[in-house]
Scaffold this motif. Sequence first.
Motif, PDB file in Angstrom:
ATOM      1  N   VAL A  97       0.874  -1.178   0.000  1.00 34.59           N
ATOM      2  CA  VAL A  97       0.000   0.000   0.000  1.00 34.59           C
ATOM      3  C   VAL A  97       0.909   1.224   0.000  1.00 34.59           C
ATOM      4  O   VAL A  97       2.097   1.125   0.287  1.00 34.59           O
ATOM      5  N   LYS A  98       0.315   2.373  -0.330  1.00 34.83           N
ATOM      6  CA  LYS A  98       1.058   3.631  -0.225  1.00 34.83           C
ATOM      7  C   LYS A  98       0.598   4.305   1.055  1.00 34.83           C
ATOM      8  O   LYS A  98      -0.607   4.412   1.295  1.00 34.83           O
ATOM      9  N   THR A  99       1.541   4.731   1.865  1.00 28.48           N
ATOM     10  CA  THR A  99       1.123   5.337   3.127  1.00 28.48           C
ATOM     11  C   THR A  99       1.304   6.859   3.095  1.00 28.48           C
ATOM     12  O   THR A  99       2.187   7.385   2.426  1.00 28.48           O
ATOM     13  N   ILE A 100       0.423   7.522   3.803  1.00 25.09           N
ATOM     14  CA  ILE A 100       0.631   8.942   4.121  1.00 25.09           C
ATOM     15  C   ILE A 100       0.346   9.073   5.609  1.00 25.09           C
ATOM     16  O   ILE A 100      -0.721   8.666   6.086  1.00 25.09           O
ATOM     17  N   PHE A 101       1.307   9.567   6.321  1.00 25.76           N
ATOM     18  CA  PHE A 101       1.186   9.689   7.761  1.00 25.76           C
ATOM     19  C   PHE A 101       1.100  11.177   8.093  1.00 25.76           C
ATOM     20  O   PHE A 101       1.911  11.966   7.614  1.00 25.76           O
ATOM     21  N   ILE A 102       0.075  11.542   8.855  1.00 22.60           N
ATOM     22  CA  ILE A 102      -0.091  12.960   9.196  1.00 22.60           C
ATOM     23  C   ILE A 102      -0.032  13.106  10.701  1.00 22.60           C
ATOM     24  O   ILE A 102      -0.732  12.392  11.426  1.00 22.60           O
ATOM     25  N   GLU A 103       0.821  13.995  11.166  1.00 23.67           N
ATOM     26  CA  GLU A 103       0.894  14.240  12.598  1.00 23.67           C
ATOM     27  C   GLU A 103       0.564  15.704  12.861  1.00 23.67           C
ATOM     28  O   GLU A 103       1.089  16.597  12.204  1.00 23.67           O
ATOM     29  N   LEU A 104      -0.348  15.935  13.816  1.00 22.86           N
ATOM     30  CA  LEU A 104      -0.753  17.288  14.173  1.00 22.86           C
ATOM     31  C   LEU A 104      -0.214  17.595  15.568  1.00 22.86           C
ATOM     32  O   LEU A 104      -0.269  16.741  16.456  1.00 22.86           O
ATOM     33  N   LYS A 105       0.295  18.810  15.723  1.00 24.25           N
ATOM     34  CA  LYS A 105       0.925  19.154  17.009  1.00 24.25           C
ATOM     35  C   LYS A 105       0.468  20.526  17.496  1.00 24.25           C
ATOM     36  O   LYS A 105       0.345  21.463  16.700  1.00 24.25           O
ATOM     37  N   HIS A 106       0.257  20.607  18.790  1.00 23.85           N
ATOM     38  CA  HIS A 106      -0.087  21.890  19.384  1.00 23.85           C
ATOM     39  C   HIS A 106       0.175  21.847  20.881  1.00 23.85           C
ATOM     40  O   HIS A 106       0.185  20.796  21.493  1.00 23.85           O
ATOM     41  N   ARG A 107       0.334  23.039  21.430  1.00 23.20           N
ATOM     42  CA  ARG A 107       0.607  23.182  22.847  1.00 23.20           C
ATOM     43  C   ARG A 107      -0.581  22.730  23.707  1.00 23.20           C
ATOM     44  O   ARG A 107      -0.410  22.255  24.821  1.00 23.20           O
ATOM     45  N   LYS A 108      -1.786  22.919  23.170  1.00 30.06           N
ATOM     46  CA  LYS A 108      -2.971  22.566  23.944  1.00 30.06           C
ATOM     47  C   LYS A 108      -3.547  21.239  23.459  1.00 30.06           C
ATOM     48  O   LYS A 108      -3.886  21.089  22.285  1.00 30.06           O
ATOM     49  N   GLU A 109      -3.664  20.310  24.398  1.00 28.63           N
ATOM     50  CA  GLU A 109      -4.065  18.973  23.993  1.00 28.63           C
ATOM     51  C   GLU A 109      -5.481  18.932  23.409  1.00 28.63           C
ATOM     52  O   GLU A 109      -5.713  18.302  22.381  1.00 28.63           O
ATOM     53  N   ASP A 110      -6.422  19.630  24.059  1.00 32.60           N
ATOM     54  CA  ASP A 110      -7.803  19.559  23.565  1.00 32.60           C
ATOM     55  C   ASP A 110      -7.911  20.130  22.162  1.00 32.60           C
ATOM     56  O   ASP A 110      -8.684  19.640  21.340  1.00 32.60           O
ATOM     57  N   LYS A 111      -7.093  21.129  21.877  1.00 34.82           N
ATOM     58  CA  LYS A 111      -7.152  21.732  20.558  1.00 34.82           C
ATOM     59  C   LYS A 111      -6.648  20.784  19.463  1.00 34.82           C
ATOM     60  O   LYS A 111      -7.288  20.643  18.425  1.00 34.82           O
ATOM     61  N   VAL A 112      -5.505  20.125  19.693  1.00 34.62           N
ATOM     62  CA  VAL A 112      -5.038  19.151  18.687  1.00 34.62           C
ATOM     63  C   VAL A 112      -6.042  18.037  18.535  1.00 34.62           C
ATOM     64  O   VAL A 112      -6.278  17.589  17.420  1.00 34.62           O
ATOM     65  N   GLU A 113      -6.577  17.593  19.649  1.00 39.11           N
ATOM     66  CA  GLU A 113      -7.494  16.467  19.561  1.00 39.11           C
ATOM     67  C   GLU A 113      -8.693  16.826  18.689  1.00 39.11           C
ATOM     68  O   GLU A 113      -9.046  16.083  17.781  1.00 39.11           O
ATOM     69  N   ARG A 114      -9.271  17.988  18.951  1.00 38.90           N
ATOM     70  CA  ARG A 114     -10.418  18.434  18.147  1.00 38.90           C
ATOM     71  C   ARG A 114     -10.050  18.551  16.676  1.00 38.90           C
ATOM     72  O   ARG A 114     -10.748  18.072  15.801  1.00 38.90           O
TER      73      ARG A 114
END
Length: 815
Positions: free
Chosen positions: A720-737
């Motif tokens: 398969v071809k993969t694309i991995f996306i990582e999101l980062k932020h200082r505030k956990e609830d904000k990244v999660e949302r």
Amino acid sequence: MTFAEIILPLHLKGTFTYKIPEDLVEKSEAGMRVLVPFRGKKIYTGIIFKIHQEEPTAFIAKEIISLLDEVAILPKEQLQFWEWVSDYYLCFLGDIYRYSFPSSLKLESETYLKLKPHVTIDFQNLDSNEMYLIQALEVRQLINLTDVEAFIPKKEIVKTIHGLLELQYIEIDEKIAEKYKIKEVSYVKIKPDLLKNLELSNIINELKRAKKQQELFLSILEHQTDHPEKPLRKSTLLNDGLFGVSQVKSLIDKGFVEEYFLEKDRLQSYEGEIEEIDSLSDAQNLINEEIEEAFSKNENVLLHGVTSSGKTHLYLEQIETTINQGKNVLFLLPEIAITKQISQRLEKKYGKKLGFYHQKLTDFERVEVWRKIKNNEIQILIGTRNSLFLPFKNLGLIVVDEEHDTQYRKFENNFFYNGKDSALVLAKFHNANVILGSATPSVESYHLATSGKLKYIYLSERFGNVKLPTFELINFKEEQDFKKVKGNFSNFLITELQKNADSGKQAMILHNRRGFSNVLECETCGYVNYCSNCDVVMTYHKSAHEMKCHYCGQKASKPQFCPKCHGQKLNERGVGVEQIHDELKVLLPNLEIDRMDVDSMRKKFAYEKLYEKIEAEETNIIVGTQMISKGLDFENVDIVAIPKADSLLHIQNFRAEERAYQLILQVAGRAGRVSGKGKVYIQTYNPQHQIFQMIQEENPKIIYDYLLEERKKFKYPPFVKTIFIELKHRKEDKVERSARFLGSVLRKYIPEVCILGPEKSPIAKINTLYQYQILLKLPRSKDYTTYKNFVKKSLEEFDEITSYKTIKKEIYVDF
DNA sequence: AGCACGCCGACT
DNA sequence: GTCGGCGTGCTC
């Protein structure tokens, strides 16, 4: 009306449209650098990406201030390559530009202005700003755009400069020449007019009361008579330690000796003699013919050759062929520290036609390589993957050595790319050939080769028929049950190491974990020391007397007691390489045992010193992390041992087994390179594990078939071809949302089965940023492009939410 | 990315 | 009463 799409050195999507002034239209060309105003006052060096006639409708395009190049600094192949990288790896052209260019070639508001020589200025027609600027330039010849802000209102700077440029009163300084000073080296010689015998003896006589100076004078004279053609460097005189700076100075002051300067290449090029490279053996000739046949069919090659099978020899042959065809070569390595062998061999033959490029060069050194590549002065460039972005014109061959190495695939300066895959693409733009070489190819490359996309060439034997090392598994559980162990070593292994040393041989011990122990845990309350920036426990480093976080580098002193319950007993859990080293020193007290890992090699020249020590056979055993698996070719090492081999497999990653296999084989390759009596001991609780079983087989097909089968079964690359996306932020609830939002947008377009996550990353926080991840597994078919476009579309929709703009996104295509 | 604009908390 | 925090908007 002619417009240009300009790449700006900013982390911004796409290009910006500027109008090309009438008088520059003729001279403009894609790949040239231009000076453009951006956001009112700021001025940037941009790159012309494309030239067209379509006037933008949404905004009024500003004008390009000036062209900085007479010919394109970036060849079209390189522009094509940038475009491909940006499109394939979903990254910004601006980031690629920032990453590729030495900073002195992309000056911003630091750009300097100067008066045009020999102009008469008609002050009557200047407005006050223009007058100020001219006056300022009359006082100081060069002026920086930031300095101009001091006396001209920000909004009028560009207008003022533009006006004066148009009047031909001022010009943009060709700052590369100015800022980039050529390095000079000082040489000494006897004053030429003194070289009459009579005078010389007088001088020697005159110096008889200054013995040292007399000696020095004679030594310079001797050099000059022996090698009249060879200038004498001042530093060589001083390096011997026989003479000091003051003596040289006295002779200069007395007028007997003259100091002069010669331009020196900043890059350390080889100055010795040029040597021929050994010719190939018969077996190698056959392989070489296979390579050439593949190239003639426009096929690239995967050279799968066991350690010391002579891959380098074959590279050299192809390099020579390429050079003889008048084309240039790019030789890629995972890291510059391991260039030693290859560069020594190439230097002998190619001397000054050889160049080096990597992230550790200074800006000046980089500019020099750029210049030489542009002028076709470098025929062979040895470098790390960032060399792919140099302005090559005439590439005939790219070699990717150690192609499996993880250094080729990493996230750096805002984007991720795989140097090996990119090399294949760049080569295509240049019509160049590629050799991927490794003793342990990546599963992906092996698959490409065996499915006919690459020519597969396997070298199963070491050069000169030296035998490959043999493997022996030590069942540690059994040894423990019979009480035949001491700490992490079986008595058997200790005995073997002692015997090995007694017979004058060296050994290497691999333990791939830094520090002394993984965790310090309070016996009473179970407290462990977490890093304040990251969601990981701090590792105990005994030799440095501190706790270190391996993710953000934070250090803390070792707690004397539990900070929570004040318990006195802190248990060390998890074994690090320091502990293995300490244990071994106790178990084998009569041997010289050294440690090699990033922590012990941090001091300047620590690596070089240890290297020399090992080479001089002043050490019996080297204990180290994966660092010892690269670039250490010592003739006298017969034993390689991995005391805790299971730890190599306990990584939560679909490449864990592949990596364990590669690491074991690479480190095994250090053993018995000359004697052919290499022995590899693997201590494990789990000798039945497939990887350990298959490593003993000499046929790599078995292990690759197994690894590929696993990849197929669990749907991982290359299936398969993969694309991995990582999101980062200082505030956990904000990244999660935000991560949940991105997940739902992706699910609008892409089938559920392809999407894993979003979920909290295994390490929830690194460097004060919380992280969430999404993994896409896309089918490997024509649909891939369609799906990838959906990913792009989803990311665009994500960007439309203004409050998510502050979320850092890291995108890894082909993760 | 950087930089300006604008709207709410703890301080001389 | 301000200084300054960072959320938002915009750059051809």
